[in-house]
Enzyme design. Structure first.
Site, mmCIF file in Angstrom:
data_model
loop_
_atom_site.group_PDB
_atom_site.id
_atom_site.type_symbol
_atom_site.label_atom_id
_atom_site.label_comp_id
_atom_site.label_asym_id
_atom_site.label_seq_id
_atom_site.Cartn_x
_atom_site.Cartn_y
_atom_site.Cartn_z
ATOM 1 N N THR A 12 0.853 -1.189 0.000
ATOM 2 C CA THR A 12 0.000 0.000 0.000
ATOM 3 C C THR A 12 0.890 1.241 0.000
ATOM 4 O O THR A 12 1.995 1.240 0.542
ATOM 5 C CB THR A 12 -0.943 0.024 1.217
ATOM 6 N N GLY A 13 0.397 2.296 -0.644
ATOM 7 C CA GLY A 13 1.241 3.468 -0.830
ATOM 8 C C GLY A 13 2.434 3.134 -1.699
ATOM 9 O O GLY A 13 3.527 3.694 -1.545
ATOM 10 N N GLY A 14 2.219 2.221 -2.653
ATOM 11 C CA GLY A 14 3.323 1.704 -3.457
ATOM 12 C C GLY A 14 3.643 2.488 -4.708
ATOM 13 O O GLY A 14 4.444 2.024 -5.520
ATOM 14 N N GLY A 17 7.899 7.055 -3.176
ATOM 15 C CA GLY A 17 8.710 6.989 -1.973
ATOM 16 C C GLY A 17 9.157 5.594 -1.586
ATOM 17 O O GLY A 17 9.554 4.776 -2.421
ATOM 18 N N ILE A 18 9.106 5.311 -0.291
ATOM 19 C CA ILE A 18 9.546 4.019 0.226
ATOM 20 C C ILE A 18 8.713 2.888 -0.356
ATOM 21 O O ILE A 18 9.235 1.821 -0.685
ATOM 22 C CB ILE A 18 9.466 4.012 1.768
ATOM 23 N N TYR A 150 0.676 12.120 14.635
ATOM 24 C CA TYR A 150 1.357 11.148 13.783
ATOM 25 C C TYR A 150 2.026 10.066 14.638
ATOM 26 O O TYR A 150 1.900 8.862 14.359
ATOM 27 C CB TYR A 150 2.400 11.869 12.927
#
Length: 249
Positions: A12-14, A17-18, A150
């Site tokens: 996820t969030g692929g 960034g990282i 956060y």
């Protein structure tokens, strides 16, 4: 080296960034990778660069329907998943007295609730002996200005990981956490740092890191690969800090 040959991984969030660096390394190591991101254009561009072993899903991880969509795709296309990397996250820097209800809810929806229900939804479709990796942050144990909310979201998922390590033991599914320090990714711009201020910002941050520089996404990806591959087959329930020594300062 094909350390993930024929494995199926969800990141996820692929698309940046990282997450993107991790997806790219997983593909290089032989995996089929499903990346999830909120912006269709960014997801499409990432898939185009990753190549034919990658599939993109556009959706907000804070939306339960996105989890259902990912699980259905994995089940129908591959019959299951071997690796789940919960990497998507947001961070808006603000002192506690300036945090709105909407901002608080958004952070916990994306960084915490989405991780919990993402794992809950994909777990029935994961093969025994698989690996789950959650992206946390050194902010969960270090105090940084404007990071209270956060940090809270990340501390929560570290607690999830400890519980899941035991809950999944009968299936041989390992659960680990990776906690990056400052990394040179597009999220720096999203924090409100103007491009003209980047050199001074990066220099100031680098001085606080024993290695004298920000991390690179590829370095976090290599740590992630270790935790989900056979090389880390006896590593379970840990929080791997990858921060150039920043936590010691």
């Amino acid at each position: 080296m094909n350390r993930l040959a024929n494995k199926v991984a969800v990141v996820t969030g692929g698309n940046s960034g990282i997450g993107f660096a991790t997806a790219k390394l997983f593909v290089t190591e032989g995996a089929h990778v499903v990346i999830v991101g909120r912006r269709a254009d960014a997801v499409d561009a990432a898939v185009a660069e990753l190549g034919h072993r990658a599939i993109g899903v556009t959706g907000d991880m804070a939306d339960p329907q996105t989890h259902d969509k990912v699980a259905a795709l994995v089940a129908e296309r591959f019959g299951g998943a071997d690796i789940y990397v919960a990497n998507a996250g947001i961070n808006t820097i603000a002192s506690s007295d300036q945090v709105s209800h909407a901002s608080f809810d958004a952070h916990f929806a994306t960084n915490t609730k989405a991780v919990f229900f993402g794992v809950q939804t994909i777990a029935p479709h994961m093969r025994d002996g698989g690996a789950i990796l959650l992206t946390s942050s050194i902010a969960s144990n270090r105090v940084f200005d404007g990071h209270a909310v956060y940090a809270g979201t990340k501390a929560a998922i570290e607690a999830f990981a400890r519980s899941w390590t035991l809950e999944f033991k009968s299936r041989g599914i390992r659960v680990n956490v990776i906690s990056p320090g400052p990394v040179d990714t597009p999220i720096l711009s999203k924090l409100g740092i103007a491009s003209s201020d980047r050199p001074a910002f990066e220099s100031a941050v680098a001085q606080s890191i024993p290695l004298g520089r920000l991390g690179r996404p590829e370095e976090l990806a290599r740590a992630a690969l270790f935790l989900v591959s056979e090389e880390g087959s006896f590593v379970n329930g840990i929080n791997l800090i990858v921060d150039g020594g920043r936590s010691l300062v």
